[in-house]
Design a protein around this motif. Structure first.
Motif, PDB file in Angstrom:
ATOM      1  N   UNK A  98       0.824  -1.207   0.000  1.00 44.58           N
ATOM      2  CA  UNK A  98       0.000   0.000   0.000  1.00 44.58           C
ATOM      3  C   UNK A  98       0.858   1.256   0.000  1.00 44.58           C
ATOM      4  N   UNK A  99       2.025   1.210   0.629  1.00 42.04           N
ATOM      5  CA  UNK A  99       2.856   2.406   0.731  1.00 42.04           C
ATOM      6  C   UNK A  99       4.012   2.389  -0.254  1.00 42.04           C
ATOM      7  N   UNK A 101       4.277   3.223  -3.859  1.00 41.05           N
ATOM      8  CA  UNK A 101       3.365   3.848  -4.807  1.00 41.05           C
ATOM      9  C   UNK A 101       3.693   3.602  -6.268  1.00 41.05           C
ATOM     10  N   UNK A 102       4.632   2.723  -6.572  1.00 40.49           N
ATOM     11  CA  UNK A 102       4.897   2.431  -7.971  1.00 40.49           C
ATOM     12  C   UNK A 102       3.846   1.442  -8.438  1.00 40.49           C
ATOM     13  N   UNK A 103       2.944   1.915  -9.262  1.00 39.99           N
ATOM     14  CA  UNK A 103       1.838   1.106  -9.741  1.00 39.99           C
ATOM     15  C   UNK A 103       2.109   0.638 -11.169  1.00 39.99           C
ATOM     16  N   UNK A 105       0.366  -0.986 -14.549  1.00 39.89           N
ATOM     17  CA  UNK A 105      -0.952  -1.011 -15.165  1.00 39.89           C
ATOM     18  C   UNK A 105      -1.093  -2.168 -16.152  1.00 39.89           C
TER      19      UNK A 105
ATOM     20  N   UNK B  34       4.880  11.285 -10.821  1.00 44.17           N
ATOM     21  CA  UNK B  34       5.101  10.276 -11.855  1.00 44.17           C
ATOM     22  C   UNK B  34       4.784  10.865 -13.223  1.00 44.17           C
ATOM     23  N   UNK B  36       3.606   9.025 -16.892  1.00 44.13           N
ATOM     24  CA  UNK B  36       3.242   7.817 -17.618  1.00 44.13           C
ATOM     25  C   UNK B  36       3.038   8.174 -19.088  1.00 44.13           C
ATOM     26  N   UNK B  97       0.380   5.621   0.298  1.00 41.37           N
ATOM     27  CA  UNK B  97      -0.790   4.799   0.563  1.00 41.37           C
ATOM     28  C   UNK B  97      -2.031   5.144  -0.222  1.00 41.37           C
TER      29      UNK B  97
END
Lengths: 114, 112
Positions: A98-99, A101-103, A105, B34, B36, B97
């Motif tokens: 959760x902490x 933050x590199x998401x 997709x 970020x 993208x 978070x």
């Protein structure tokens, strides 16, 4: 390289029908996000899961949308009934924690409601 | 509330020319930032990220971005654009978070 999987890639449906989208995050990623991207806009969060628990669903239209992640791995997003305004790209993303933050997709599901 | 602004909806750059895409964020503390990139009909690919430390961040495909706290900006740059760079570019921010908050995106066209 591990990837986020989504299916179907494309879905055409008529209004008032039910649709469901599936997402399989990168193995080991505890946090999963569903975003909606309307054409010409940036993605907006629908729901965030931490393992099997919902962390944030404040922007999810709960009268018609539902999301679940029963075993804390893959997830399903459902719309019932679909409306014309739901036509959009639905993106799934995951992150290790959760902490963190590199998401990452997935390729998205393009929904067209007729 | 946290927000991200990308002032330019569409930019056209000649191949080989330099590129700068603007991004401004609104948040009291320093957010995570970020960039993208999204090709038509595809998902989003992370170009680079800033969490803390050195304010000049290097990313993939020859892109870099500079965090400027005084201007609340995180602009993306590339010294020489290639035709394959034509795509939609999104700036995003988040706090620890939380989910990403995206700008509306900038469409990059590359002319020959």
């Amino acid at each position: 390289e591990a990837e986020v999987a989504q299916s179907p890639r494309y879905k055409i449906t008529e209004k008032s029908q039910a649709v469901a989208f599936w997402c399989d995050p990168i193995s080991g990623h505890a946090t999963l996000y569903w975003y909606r991207q309307i054409l010409g806009q940036g993605p907006e969060l629908l729901v965030q899961f931490q393992d099997e628990s919902v962390v944030d669903d404040s922007q999810l239209p709960k009268d018609r949308f539902s999301a679940e992640r029963l075993k804390g791995v893959d997830s399903t997003l459902k719309i019932q009934p679909a409306e014309l305004g739901d036509s959009a790209m639905y993106l799934c993303a995951s992150s290790y924690g959760r902490y963190n933050n590199e998401q990452f997709f997935g390729p998205g599901t393009r929904l067209t409601v007729l | 509330a946290q927000s991200v602004t990308q002032p330019d909806i569409h930019i056209t750059v000649s191949e080989g020319a330099s590129l700068e895409l603007r991004c401004n964020y609104s948040y009291g503390a320093t957010p995570y930032l970020f960039w993208y990139v999204q090709s038509p009909g595809q998902g989003l690919q992370l170009l680079l990220k800033y969490f803390s430390g050195d304010t000049l961040v290097q990313g993939i495909k020859g892109f870099e971005a500079e965090f400027k706290r005084s201007q609340s900006s995180f602009n993306l740059r590339k010294p020489s654009v290639h035709w394959s760079d034509a795509a939609e570019y999104f700036c995003a921010s988040s706090r620890a978070g939380t989910a990403l908050i995206f700008g509306k995106g900038t469409t990059l066209s590359v002319s020959s």
